[in-house]
Design an enzyme around this catalytic site. Structure first.
Site, PDB file in Angstrom:
ATOM      1  N   TYR A 189      -1.591   5.687  -4.513  1.00 25.44           N
ATOM      2  CA  TYR A 189      -2.520   6.808  -4.389  1.00 25.44           C
ATOM      3  C   TYR A 189      -1.863   7.958  -5.113  1.00 25.44           C
ATOM      4  CZ  TYR A 189      -5.669   4.646  -0.998  1.00 25.44           C
ATOM      5  OH  TYR A 189      -6.591   3.845  -0.387  1.00 25.44           O
ATOM      6  N   LYS A 224      -7.932   0.258  -9.810  1.00 25.53           N
ATOM      7  CA  LYS A 224      -8.712  -0.359  -8.716  1.00 25.53           C
ATOM      8  C   LYS A 224      -9.840   0.598  -8.308  1.00 25.53           C
ATOM      9  CE  LYS A 224      -8.037  -2.186  -3.993  1.00 25.53           C
ATOM     10  NZ  LYS A 224      -8.425  -1.187  -3.002  1.00 25.53           N
ATOM     11  N   THR A 284      -5.330   3.168  -7.232  1.00 22.50           N
ATOM     12  CA  THR A 284      -6.641   3.185  -6.562  1.00 22.50           C
ATOM     13  C   THR A 284      -7.332   4.512  -6.830  1.00 22.50           C
ATOM     14  OG1 THR A 284      -5.865   1.673  -4.873  1.00 22.50           O
ATOM     15  CG2 THR A 284      -7.823   2.963  -4.331  1.00 22.50           C
ATOM     16  N   HIS A 299     -13.786  -0.724  -2.398  1.00 17.28           N
ATOM     17  CA  HIS A 299     -12.914  -0.440  -1.252  1.00 17.28           C
ATOM     18  C   HIS A 299     -13.483  -1.084   0.029  1.00 17.28           C
ATOM     19  CE1 HIS A 299      -9.370   2.299  -0.742  1.00 17.28           C
ATOM     20  NE2 HIS A 299      -9.600   2.061   0.530  1.00 17.28           N
ATOM     21  N   SER A 355       0.814  -1.221   0.000  1.00 15.81           N
ATOM     22  CA  SER A 355       0.000   0.000   0.000  1.00 15.81           C
ATOM     23  C   SER A 355       0.848   1.272   0.000  1.00 15.81           C
ATOM     24  CB  SER A 355      -0.897  -0.001   1.246  1.00 15.81           C
ATOM     25  OG  SER A 355      -1.491   1.265   1.418  1.00 15.81           O
TER      26      SER A 355
HETATM   27  C1  LIG Z   1      -8.262  -1.020   7.103  1.00 16.78           C
HETATM   28  C2  LIG Z   1      -8.253  -0.977   5.594  1.00 16.78           C
HETATM   29  C3  LIG Z   1      -7.248  -0.262   4.965  1.00 16.78           C
HETATM   30  C4  LIG Z   1      -7.211  -0.202   3.555  1.00 16.78           C
HETATM   31  N1  LIG Z   1      -6.200   0.475   2.949  1.00 16.78           N
HETATM   32  C5  LIG Z   1      -6.150   0.523   1.597  1.00 16.78           C
HETATM   33  C6  LIG Z   1      -5.073   1.161   0.937  1.00 16.78           C
HETATM   34  O1  LIG Z   1      -4.171   1.685   1.563  1.00 16.78           O
HETATM   35  N2  LIG Z   1      -5.092   1.192  -0.418  1.00 16.78           N
HETATM   36  C7  LIG Z   1      -6.095   0.612  -1.149  1.00 16.78           C
HETATM   37  O2  LIG Z   1      -6.076   0.665  -2.379  1.00 16.78           O
HETATM   38  N3  LIG Z   1      -7.107  -0.038  -0.549  1.00 16.78           N
HETATM   39  C8  LIG Z   1      -7.148  -0.099   0.797  1.00 16.78           C
HETATM   40  N4  LIG Z   1      -8.158  -0.781   1.413  1.00 16.78           N
HETATM   41  C9  LIG Z   1      -9.163  -1.486   0.581  1.00 16.78           C
HETATM   42  C10 LIG Z   1      -8.674  -2.907   0.283  1.00 16.78           C
HETATM   43  O3  LIG Z   1      -7.579  -2.913  -0.566  1.00 16.78           O
HETATM   44  C11 LIG Z   1      -9.787  -3.743  -0.373  1.00 16.78           C
HETATM   45  O4  LIG Z   1     -10.291  -3.052  -1.493  1.00 16.78           O
HETATM   46  C12 LIG Z   1     -10.943  -4.077   0.560  1.00 16.78           C
HETATM   47  O5  LIG Z   1     -10.496  -4.282   1.877  1.00 16.78           O
HETATM   48  C13 LIG Z   1     -11.609  -5.334   0.051  1.00 16.78           C
HETATM   49  O6  LIG Z   1     -12.736  -5.621   0.788  1.00 16.78           O
HETATM   50  P1  LIG Z   1     -12.771  -6.725   1.963  1.00 16.78           P
HETATM   51  O7  LIG Z   1     -12.103  -6.080   3.136  1.00 16.78           O
HETATM   52  O8  LIG Z   1     -14.232  -6.924   2.131  1.00 16.78           O
HETATM   53  O9  LIG Z   1     -12.027  -7.966   1.484  1.00 16.78           O
HETATM   54  C14 LIG Z   1      -8.211  -0.854   2.802  1.00 16.78           C
HETATM   55  C15 LIG Z   1      -9.206  -1.591   3.466  1.00 16.78           C
HETATM   56  C16 LIG Z   1      -9.233  -1.665   4.844  1.00 16.78           C
HETATM   57  C17 LIG Z   1     -10.306  -2.500   5.510  1.00 16.78           C
END
Ligand SMILES: Cc1cc2nc3c(=O)[nH]c(=O)nc-3n(C[C@H](O)[C@H](O)[C@H](O)COP(=O)(O)O)c2cc1C
Length: 376
Positions: free
Chosen positions: A104, A248, A130, A272, A80
């Site tokens: 990002y 994404k 993203t 997300h 990330s």
């Molecule tokens: C605590 C948390 C932090 C996340 N941080 C990022 C991130 O830094 N970059 C990103 O593209 N997606 C981020 N996401 C989204 C995840 O990459 C992903 O799209 C999402 O968690 C998928 O859904 P799920 O948790 O139901 O499997 C984050 C999700 C969570 C829960």
């Protein structure tokens, strides 16, 4: 934590319940193969660790523990932009195991260019841009807690380790005109300043006296993301890197069409994990429309709502080339570090393999819509 009334988070998991698997019998499934090929590399399973920011909230080993879990299984870790550890250290922990980098898109072009160069230098197989988080969603639980990790310098290690970002921080600190406040600082402000000093590279005592840690947080909050980004900007990114560019956060078929028109190499259908728009379409419900438009021209990946191996089979049956898993392995990480994250992914993989066997498929390419029925 998800956005608003958590409706999208619910829609994500509810969508899986509306599709049912229809197992097939008397197929020789004695040997099975869960591997898939993506961007020139064969992966042992169609599973990636989704990019998750601020992993230090879940476990002190943060991204390094995630890397250990990913490496133990040979599954790609999507590192990330909001990592708690500089990407070079995470990459070293990954050894030869595959890694992608999630970007990002900062307001500052030099920071973008530098991240992209670093992502290539650490051997990323793809650049995941993203799109759905150019501002943070209305996350009620975070708002209740008044919690923004970045304001305490948590999850900004890619930035504080970056030469282009550091130049911005130094310029900001050098031009600061405000004199220190004479008000008595609140305990929360002291804790925040301590956290900033701890997170900034270098010695804690020096950092406590330096303006740079606080300038880094302020600079980050200024340049984190660019809400003015449009499709035309992708050309600039394309000119900066040969890495496959994967978008994404695509949910609308028209955006999938635009993505193809702009020459992207892959798409992740994602909302997300329901953390951005409350009341958005469940991610699985968005998948068939995007798959239809893309029509096999680039891989379509999927995330948001995967909770078990059977969910993976459903997403693949609807046309996903692979899935990203988010919260499940982070819960494992919180409970038992790298071992916990690995155990969750191992279980998911085992259930995927078993579900394939019980549905009468030997390989991932045999998973198709004929395995599905709508729930009554
Ligand atoms: C605590 C948390 C932090 C996340 N941080 C990022 C991130 O830094 N970059 C990103 O593209 N997606 C981020 N996401 C989204 C995840 O990459 C992903 O799209 C999402 O968690 C998928 O859904 P799920 O948790 O139901 O499997 C984050 C999700 C969570 C829960």
């Amino acid at each position: 934590m998800s956005a608003g009334q958590q409706q999208t988070a619910r829609a994500n998991t509810d969508a899986f319940a509306r599709h049912r698997l229809v197992p097939r019998m008397l197929v020789d499934v004695e040997t099975r193969d869960t591997s898939v090929e993506l961007f020139g590399r064969r992966l042992p399973a169609p599973l990636l660790l989704a990019p998750i920011g601020v992993l230090e909230m879940a476990h002190r080993d943060a991204d390094l523990a995630a890397a250990r879990a990913a490496r133990a299984l040979g599954l790609p870790l999507v590192i990330s932009s909001q990592g708690s550890v500089p990407m070079e250290r995470t990459a070293a922990e990954l050894g030869d195991s595959p890694r992608w980098f999630q970007l990002y898109w900062s307001k500052d072009d030099d920071v973008v260019d530098s991240f992209v160069e670093r992502a290539a230098a650490i051997g990323s197989d793809a650049l995941v841009v993203t799109l759905d988080t150019h501002v943070l969603g209305w996350r009620t639980k975070d708002l209740d807690l008044g919690y923004l990790p970045f304001a305490r310098a948590e999850g900004i290690a890619q930035y504080t380790s970056d030469p282009a970002f550091r130049r911005l921080v130094e310029a900001r600190a050098a031009s600061a005109t405000t004199s220190p406040s004479t008000d008595r600082p609140t305990p929360a402000a002291v804790r925040a300043l301590l956290s900033m000093a701890r997170h900034y590279p270098g010695d804690l005592r020096t950092n406590l006296r330096s303006p740079l840690p606080r300038a880094a947080v302020e600079t980050f909050l200024d340049v984190f993301s660019r809400s003015s980004l449009t499709w035309g900007d992708l050309a600039r990114l394309r000119s900066r890197t040969d890495l496959p560019i994967v978008l994404k956060g695509i949910q609308h078929p028209d955006d999938a069409r635009l993505a193809l028109d702009h020459g992207v190499d892959g798409i992740v259908v994602s909302n997300h994990g329901g953390r951005q728009v409350d009341g958005a379409i469940g991610s699985l419900d968005a998948l068939p429309g995007v798959v239809g438009v893309v029509d096999g021209r680039v891989p379509v990946l999927f995330d948001s709502g995967i909770r078990g191996g059977a969910d993976v089979v459903k997403a693949l049956a609807l046309g996903a080339a692979a899935v990203l898993v988010g919260r499940p392995w982070v819960y494992g990480l919180a409970l038992a570090g790298a071992d916990g994250a690995r155990a969750v992914l191992e279980n998911l993989w085992a259930e995927l393999d078993l579900t394939m066997a019980l549905c009468g498929v030997r390989s991932i390419d045999q998973i198709g819509p004929d395995l599905l029925a709508e729930a009554p």
